[in-house]
Design a protein around this motif. Structure first.
Motif, PDB file in Angstrom:
ATOM      1  N   LEU A  12       0.859  -1.184   0.000  1.00 25.61           N
ATOM      2  CA  LEU A  12       0.000   0.000   0.000  1.00 25.61           C
ATOM      3  C   LEU A  12       0.892   1.229   0.000  1.00 25.61           C
ATOM      4  N   TYR A  13       0.762   2.033  -1.049  1.00 22.66           N
ATOM      5  CA  TYR A  13       1.487   3.299  -1.110  1.00 22.66           C
ATOM      6  C   TYR A  13       0.677   4.306  -0.308  1.00 22.66           C
ATOM      7  N   ARG A  14       1.219   4.771   0.802  1.00 19.43           N
ATOM      8  CA  ARG A  14       0.436   5.545   1.764  1.00 19.43           C
ATOM      9  C   ARG A  14       0.189   6.988   1.359  1.00 19.43           C
ATOM     10  N   ASP A  15       1.055   7.574   0.533  1.00 21.18           N
ATOM     11  CA  ASP A  15       0.831   8.948   0.090  1.00 21.18           C
ATOM     12  C   ASP A  15      -0.243   8.970  -0.989  1.00 21.18           C
ATOM     13  N   ALA A  16      -1.036  10.030  -0.991  1.00 27.26           N
ATOM     14  CA  ALA A  16      -2.064  10.173  -2.026  1.00 27.26           C
ATOM     15  C   ALA A  16      -1.388  10.430  -3.372  1.00 27.26           C
ATOM     16  N   ILE A  17      -1.987   9.907  -4.431  1.00 26.59           N
ATOM     17  CA  ILE A  17      -1.458  10.137  -5.780  1.00 26.59           C
ATOM     18  C   ILE A  17      -2.493  10.873  -6.622  1.00 26.59           C
ATOM     19  N   ASP A  18      -2.023  11.491  -7.662  1.00 29.65           N
ATOM     20  CA  ASP A  18      -2.880  12.126  -8.652  1.00 29.65           C
ATOM     21  C   ASP A  18      -3.402  11.013  -9.561  1.00 29.65           C
ATOM     22  N   PHE A  19      -4.704  10.814  -9.580  1.00 34.10           N
ATOM     23  CA  PHE A  19      -5.282   9.707 -10.339  1.00 34.10           C
ATOM     24  C   PHE A  19      -5.208   9.903 -11.849  1.00 34.10           C
ATOM     25  N   ARG A  20      -4.686  11.029 -12.288  1.00 33.48           N
ATOM     26  CA  ARG A  20      -4.463  11.209 -13.719  1.00 33.48           C
ATOM     27  C   ARG A  20      -3.193  10.502 -14.166  1.00 33.48           C
ATOM     28  N   LYS A  21      -2.405   9.998 -13.210  1.00 36.40           N
ATOM     29  CA  LYS A  21      -1.181   9.263 -13.555  1.00 36.40           C
ATOM     30  C   LYS A  21      -1.531   8.004 -14.332  1.00 36.40           C
ATOM     31  N   THR A  47      -4.027   5.225  -3.453  1.00 40.42           N
ATOM     32  CA  THR A  47      -5.284   5.905  -3.136  1.00 40.42           C
ATOM     33  C   THR A  47      -5.203   7.371  -3.556  1.00 40.42           C
ATOM     34  N   ASN A  48      -6.375   7.975  -3.719  1.00 35.52           N
ATOM     35  CA  ASN A  48      -6.424   9.403  -4.026  1.00 35.52           C
ATOM     36  C   ASN A  48      -6.373  10.204  -2.720  1.00 35.52           C
ATOM     37  N   ARG A  49      -6.395  11.509  -2.847  1.00 36.87           N
ATOM     38  CA  ARG A  49      -6.262  12.388  -1.677  1.00 36.87           C
ATOM     39  C   ARG A  49      -7.403  12.198  -0.678  1.00 36.87           C
ATOM     40  N   ASP A  52     -11.096   7.847  -1.098  1.00 33.90           N
ATOM     41  CA  ASP A  52     -12.353   7.185  -1.440  1.00 33.90           C
ATOM     42  C   ASP A  52     -12.246   6.374  -2.741  1.00 33.90           C
ATOM     43  N   LYS A  53     -11.041   6.362  -3.351  1.00 36.78           N
ATOM     44  CA  LYS A  53     -10.812   5.588  -4.566  1.00 36.78           C
ATOM     45  C   LYS A  53      -9.441   4.933  -4.481  1.00 36.78           C
ATOM     46  N   MET A  54      -9.326   3.805  -5.189  1.00 33.93           N
ATOM     47  CA  MET A  54      -8.049   3.091  -5.236  1.00 33.93           C
ATOM     48  C   MET A  54      -7.710   2.739  -6.676  1.00 33.93           C
ATOM     49  N   LYS A  55      -6.418   2.646  -6.944  1.00 30.64           N
ATOM     50  CA  LYS A  55      -5.912   2.073  -8.187  1.00 30.64           C
ATOM     51  C   LYS A  55      -5.001   0.934  -7.766  1.00 30.64           C
ATOM     52  N   ILE A  56      -5.135  -0.171  -8.449  1.00 31.28           N
ATOM     53  CA  ILE A  56      -4.345  -1.347  -8.121  1.00 31.28           C
ATOM     54  C   ILE A  56      -3.567  -1.743  -9.360  1.00 31.28           C
ATOM     55  N   ASP A  57      -2.266  -1.905  -9.193  1.00 34.84           N
ATOM     56  CA  ASP A  57      -1.390  -2.254 -10.312  1.00 34.84           C
ATOM     57  C   ASP A  57      -0.708  -3.579 -10.016  1.00 34.84           C
ATOM     58  N   ARG A  58      -0.690  -4.436 -10.991  1.00 31.04           N
ATOM     59  CA  ARG A  58       0.002  -5.716 -10.863  1.00 31.04           C
ATOM     60  C   ARG A  58       0.619  -6.044 -12.210  1.00 31.04           C
TER      61      ARG A  58
END
Length: 64
Positions: A12-21, A47-49, A52-58
């Motif tokens: 889990l990456y704990r810092d919020a990311i920009d979901f446009r990445k 997760t976003n800032r 309330d949303k997640m992106k999962i990469d594998r």
């Protein structure tokens, strides 16, 4: 992700990311900041800032 694939670890990456990445941008975070190899079969969760949303990469070396 195919149900038969084995998941080795979940990070889990704990810092919020920009979901446009893009997926490539997330892979760069995994390699540069987490210092992990993206081709290990592990899940990487972002997760976003508002958290309330997640992106999962594998990524996997298996070609199907």
């Amino acid at each position: 992700m195919h149900p038969g694939h084995e998941i080795h670890e979940i990070f889990l990456y704990r810092d919020a990311i920009d979901f446009r990445k893009s997926i490539d941008g997330l892979a760069a975070i995994v390699e540069m900041e987490l210092e992990k190899n993206i081709f290990t079969g592990s899940l990487f969760v972002f997760t976003n800032r508002r958290r309330d949303k997640m992106k999962i990469d594998r990524k996997s070396t298996r070609l199907n």
